[in-house]
Design a protein around this motif. Sequence first.
Motif, PDB file in Angstrom:
ATOM      1  N   TYR A  31    -106.179   6.869  21.374  1.00 58.77           N
ATOM      2  CA  TYR A  31    -106.689   7.127  22.718  1.00 58.77           C
ATOM      3  C   TYR A  31    -108.214   7.062  22.773  1.00 58.77           C
ATOM      4  N   TYR A  32    -108.808   6.505  21.733  1.00 66.59           N
ATOM      5  CA  TYR A  32    -110.257   6.394  21.635  1.00 66.59           C
ATOM      6  C   TYR A  32    -110.566   5.184  20.751  1.00 66.59           C
ATOM      7  N   TYR A  72    -117.643   8.027  18.376  1.00 65.78           N
ATOM      8  CA  TYR A  72    -116.458   7.334  18.864  1.00 65.78           C
ATOM      9  C   TYR A  72    -116.599   7.169  20.379  1.00 65.78           C
ATOM     10  N   TYR A  74    -114.770   6.925  24.194  1.00 60.44           N
ATOM     11  CA  TYR A  74    -113.610   7.474  24.898  1.00 60.44           C
ATOM     12  C   TYR A  74    -113.519   6.909  26.312  1.00 60.44           C
ATOM     13  N   ILE A  82    -118.153  11.275  29.636  1.00 63.01           N
ATOM     14  CA  ILE A  82    -116.737  11.465  29.345  1.00 63.01           C
ATOM     15  C   ILE A  82    -116.235  12.648  30.162  1.00 63.01           C
ATOM     16  N   PHE A  85    -111.249  14.606  27.441  1.00 66.22           N
ATOM     17  CA  PHE A  85    -110.861  14.189  26.095  1.00 66.22           C
ATOM     18  C   PHE A  85    -109.342  14.264  25.963  1.00 66.22           C
ATOM     19  N   LEU A 136    -115.658   2.907  28.880  1.00 69.33           N
ATOM     20  CA  LEU A 136    -115.614   3.412  27.508  1.00 69.33           C
ATOM     21  C   LEU A 136    -116.990   3.956  27.189  1.00 69.33           C
TER      22      LEU A 136
END
Length: 276
Positions: A31-32, A72, A74, A82, A85, A136
């Motif tokens: 998912y990332y 990373y 997300y 973001i 999460f 992203l």
Amino acid sequence: MCWKLYRVSLKLLSPMHIGWRNIGNLQQTRYYIPGRTLWGALTARIARDEKERDFDYKDVGSEVDKYLRFTYFYPSDSEKKITLFPWEERDKFEWKYIGSTVNTALDTCAKKADEGSLHETEYIAPKTRDREQVYLIGYVFEHKDCRLKWKAALPKLQIGGERTYGLGRVGIDESKGCSQVAQIDLDGYDIELDEEFPVIKLSASRSVVSHALADNQIDSFASSGNIEPLIGLETTREERFGAEISAAQICWTPGTKFSNDHTFVIGEKGIWKSKS
């Protein structure tokens, strides 16, 4: 200051599959975007763009390791930060960002589906269930001596698996998709840029947002989370794409929490290591 910090916002243009594991006929996606995956995409793009390199993936990959570090990335419905999460509200996250498609291989001789090849593939969708654009979001650390043209490579990246089918395409707003910042936009996380390698400090009970190497300094303080072996496929020559298997690293997964404050060094391919 040894490092510059950039917030990067990539616009997801097509479904993206980040290979994780198979459960029956289901090919699950992460998912990332792990740092290793972004490292691979940047290495491939830079090696192709810089003609004098003659597709020298190994040399370019070593330079990316030396001069760039990553958090990373997300998925988010905001271009700036973001918003959710995957470990915070898993059902909501999956409903919002994750889709799947069913595929099968064809037996061209018999002109029918190849028996036993039916499978379902998960992906991060380019639009949320509410039809909002998906971005992203992540951060890139650039060493002061870096000469790599990584910013020019961003809008030409294809990230993840199934790229021959058009998956993993991204774009970027040139004016605000990559901007230098002083800190990451997350409460309880502090960045230090003046050391040999970037350092991130976490307040107690904040989740790690990358893989963190398991070791005696932090293992006993883990209050939640999982451990997994982290490996990847690497390309050293153009004709042997993804033929090299990296050594396994035993890591705490993103979303793991620790019961006290911790300081981590951000290492190659975005993997964190407890700072002694």
